[in-house]
Motif scaffolding. Structure first.
Motif, PDB file in Angstrom:
ATOM      1  N   ALA A   1      -2.424  -7.640  -3.391  1.00  0.00           N
ATOM      2  CA  ALA A   1      -3.168  -7.352  -2.163  1.00  0.00           C
ATOM      3  C   ALA A   1      -4.196  -8.450  -1.890  1.00  0.00           C
ATOM      4  O   ALA A   1      -4.369  -8.884  -0.745  1.00  0.00           O
ATOM      5  CB  ALA A   1      -3.853  -5.993  -2.263  1.00  0.00           C
TER       6      ALA A   1
ATOM      7  N   ALA B   1       0.841  -1.207   0.000  1.00  0.00           N
ATOM      8  CA  ALA B   1       0.000   0.000   0.000  1.00  0.00           C
ATOM      9  C   ALA B   1       0.875   1.255   0.000  1.00  0.00           C
ATOM     10  O   ALA B   1       0.554   2.238  -0.677  1.00  0.00           O
ATOM     11  CB  ALA B   1      -0.925  -0.005   1.212  1.00  0.00           C
TER      12      ALA B   1
ATOM     13  N   ARG C   1       0.796   4.324  -2.662  1.00  0.00           N
ATOM     14  CA  ARG C   1       0.578   5.707  -2.226  1.00  0.00           C
ATOM     15  C   ARG C   1       1.713   6.609  -2.692  1.00  0.00           C
ATOM     16  O   ARG C   1       1.490   7.746  -3.098  1.00  0.00           O
ATOM     17  CB  ARG C   1       0.449   5.788  -0.705  1.00  0.00           C
TER      18      ARG C   1
END
Length: 170
Positions: free
Chosen positions: A100, A75, A79
């Motif tokens: 994921a 993640a 980002r």
């Protein structure tokens, strides 16, 4: 499924990286002690069972922590790419979603293996309690958070009435 989410939630809380590591370490230790106490009480573990159960639980939580770290890293990478206004290809996004999803499946598999693998230590009744413990703990946490939020909310509402004076209950 709720049982799995509870254990994931508790494991996630234990694995969080916070701004104050020393305070967070104390909080983690307190949470761990409370969980050990509640599990021992809820499952009515004998000393022999506890000797076998808690090392497996610790190992299981460490495995979950590793998967959670991978999930957070994934993640974080996404980002970072988004924050840099880097052009994201459809392939990158799909690969990230796929990774994921695989990590979440791994968490579910670890949970299932743990729960089903406890049958050599726990009785069927204790296994049922273990499953219910997770759900019960989540419900209690939600209730406590709701109660805390409710108290804060009531205070805030009353402050706006009658010139900011607190309203008495009588």
């Amino acid at each position: 499924m709720k049982h799995i989410l509870l254990l994931i939630f508790v494991s996630g809380l234990m694995a969080q990286d916070f701004d104050h590591p020393e305070r967070d370490h104390e909080r983690s230790e307190k949470m761990e002690m409370m969980m050990v106490w509640k599990l021992t009480d809820e499952l009515d573990l004998s000393p022999e069972q506890a000797e076998k159960f808690f090392p497996r639980l610790r190992k299981h939580r460490n495995e979950l922590d590793e998967v959670k770290k991978m999930e957070r890293a994934l993640a974080g990478e996404m980002r970072k790419k988004m924050g840099e206004d880097e052009d994201l290809s459809e392939k990158d996004v799909k690969n990230t979603v796929k990774k994921a999803t695989e990590l979440r499946k791994k968490i579910v598999d670890l949970e299932s293996e743990f729960l089903l693998g406890m049958d050599d230590i726990l009785s069927p009744r204790q296994l049922a309690h273990l499953g219910m413990f997770k759900q019960k703990m989540m419900r209690n946490i939600r209730g406590e958070l709701k109660e805390q939020h409710g108290k804060k909310g009531k205070r805030g509402k009353n402050m706006g009435r009658r010139g900011g004076k607190k309203r008495r209950g009588f």
